[in-house]
Design an enzyme around this catalytic site. Structure first.
Site, PDB file in Angstrom:
ATOM      1  N   ARG A 145      26.028  67.863  23.260  1.00 17.73           N
ATOM      2  CA  ARG A 145      26.067  68.218  21.841  1.00 17.73           C
ATOM      3  C   ARG A 145      26.865  69.505  21.681  1.00 17.73           C
ATOM      4  NH1 ARG A 145      24.731  63.750  20.950  1.00 17.73           N
ATOM      5  NH2 ARG A 145      22.983  62.960  19.712  1.00 17.73           N
ATOM      6  N   GLU A 184      31.932  70.336  14.635  1.00 22.35           N
ATOM      7  CA  GLU A 184      32.632  69.077  14.387  1.00 22.35           C
ATOM      8  C   GLU A 184      32.151  68.457  13.065  1.00 22.35           C
ATOM      9  OE1 GLU A 184      30.663  65.477  16.722  1.00 22.35           O
ATOM     10  OE2 GLU A 184      31.195  67.065  18.132  1.00 22.35           O
ATOM     11  N   HIS A 216      34.105  63.352  20.493  1.00 18.80           N
ATOM     12  CA  HIS A 216      32.711  62.904  20.552  1.00 18.80           C
ATOM     13  C   HIS A 216      32.618  61.396  20.773  1.00 18.80           C
ATOM     14  CE1 HIS A 216      28.386  63.917  18.983  1.00 18.80           C
ATOM     15  NE2 HIS A 216      28.360  63.068  19.980  1.00 18.80           N
TER      16      HIS A 216
END
Length: 370
Positions: free
Chosen positions: A208, A237, A254
């Site tokens: 994360r 993000e 991601h």
């Protein structure tokens, strides 16, 4: 009839939703629409739900499911206080994440130290994804150190390495949730204090954004005590810090856990949990694990070229770098995640046997012979 509102990008949601439901889809880029008489809400990690983003909860809403392996984008305490059941798809993409990490490690080694061993790898967070990473590292006979004090507390069969042992590793890979509260906060777990006085060959974050202090990481990269880093997740993000990204050996949007198999797993798991909650019949999946033959006739037969043909990691890296200077990079970041076709995991790929004989790393990854 159960009324379900779902993110339109949940993979195969229309095929996998239980039959006794009425399904409506929404575009997450436009926010959550009026929930009305919605009984269940199905989201992804791009949707952050808390008291600010969802202050008004209709009495009908009893279930929120996320097609992801964690719920750190949800305010669990807030929704549980409101009597809403939360569900995730923990473990759905563990193998996909492990393959991303191992692919990145192999590409890095081929470029930076082809004649040397990897060195010792510290795995920070040994849940489903971290455990899958450990399994692959062991398949490659790579020494690893497992660090996960919270798991040690809840799992009497697991022993976490001491902090100093994991920080003594030459490579670190992160697989922890983002927690800003609790007994084991992980926000900026890797920070200036832990980086000071140490040297690392490579740091990977496929967990994360925010578990690593990106500015501190870049500072120590510039100093030379962090030789390389690979980031798949970002603190803000989709508005990633492009200066941090420019220095990365690999930078991706991601997508470490993105695969055909992982995406089907995620939707199926959360739909099954929805079915259990509302006492519905679960959907019988129509999707079978079919292998894919890959034609590698027209590429140079070295490990880097074959890996980048079989895994889109470098393609994502190039596409992400192309949008660094774009004013609409946040939208384009999301588009990269939503619009690229999902890859097949290695165990569902078949290539010519002579390639596996020449490059044994491919068979260790799980690729089969034609």
């Amino acid at each position: 009839m159960i009324h379900v509102l779902a993110d339109q990008n949940l993979y195969k949601i229309e095929e996998l939703i239980p039959p006794q439901t009425q399904l409506n889809l929404y575009d997450p880029s436009k926010g959550i629409p009026d929930l009305g008489e919605t009984d269940a809400l199905l989201i992804r990690t791009v949707t952050h739900l808390n008291e600010d983003t969802l202050p008004s909860i209709p009495p009908s809403l009893k279930f929120i499911g996320t097609g992801s392996s964690g719920t750190d984008h949800l305010d669990n305490e807030y929704f549980e206080h409101k009597g809403i059941t939360l569900a995730d798809a923990n473990g759905c993409n563990a193998r996909a994440v492990a393959e991303y990490v191992m692919t990145a490690l192999l590409l890095w080694k081929e470029e930076h130290q082809p004649s040397k061993s990897f060195g010792k790898v510290g795995v920070i967070g040994v849940g489903k994804a971290g455990s899958a990473v450990v399994d692959l590292l062991r398949d490659f006979d790579i020494e690893c150190v497992q660090y996960d004090p919270p798991r040690e507390e809840r799992d009497p069969e697991f022993k976490s390495a001491p902090l100093e042992d994991v920080l003594d590793c030459e490579i670190l890979t992160f697989h922890i949730p983002l927690n800003k509260k609790g007994d084991h906060p992980t926000f900026h777990w890797l920070n200036e204090e832990k980086l000071t006085g140490r040297k690392f060959k490579l740091i990977i974050n496929a967990a994360r954004g925010g578990v690593i202090d990106e500015l501190a990481l870049m500072k120590f990269y510039v100093k030379g005590t962090v030789e390389n880093y690979i980031l798949d997740v970002w603190e803000d993000e989709p508005d990633l810090n492009t200066e941090v990204a420019k220095h990365a050996f690999i930078a991706t949007p991601h997508i470490a856990g993105y695969s055909e198999q992982a995406k089907i797993n995620a939707t199926k798991i959360v739909c099954d949990k929805l079915a259990t909650h509302f006492d519905l019949d679960p959907t019988i999946s129509k999707y079978k694990n079919v292998s894919k033959k890959v034609d590698l006739a027209h590429i140079k037969y070295d490990l880097t070229n074959i890996l980048t043909r079989l895994h889109p990691i470098k393609g994502y890296d190039a596409a992400l770098r192309d949008l660094f200077d774009r004013t609409d990079k946040k939208v384009l970041f999301r588009n990269l995640r939503n619009e690229w076709p999902y890859r097949y995991e290695y165990s569902f790929l078949k290539i010519r046997a002579e390639l596996l004989d020449e490059l044994p790393e491919l068979e260790i990854l799980g690729i089969s012979r034609l």
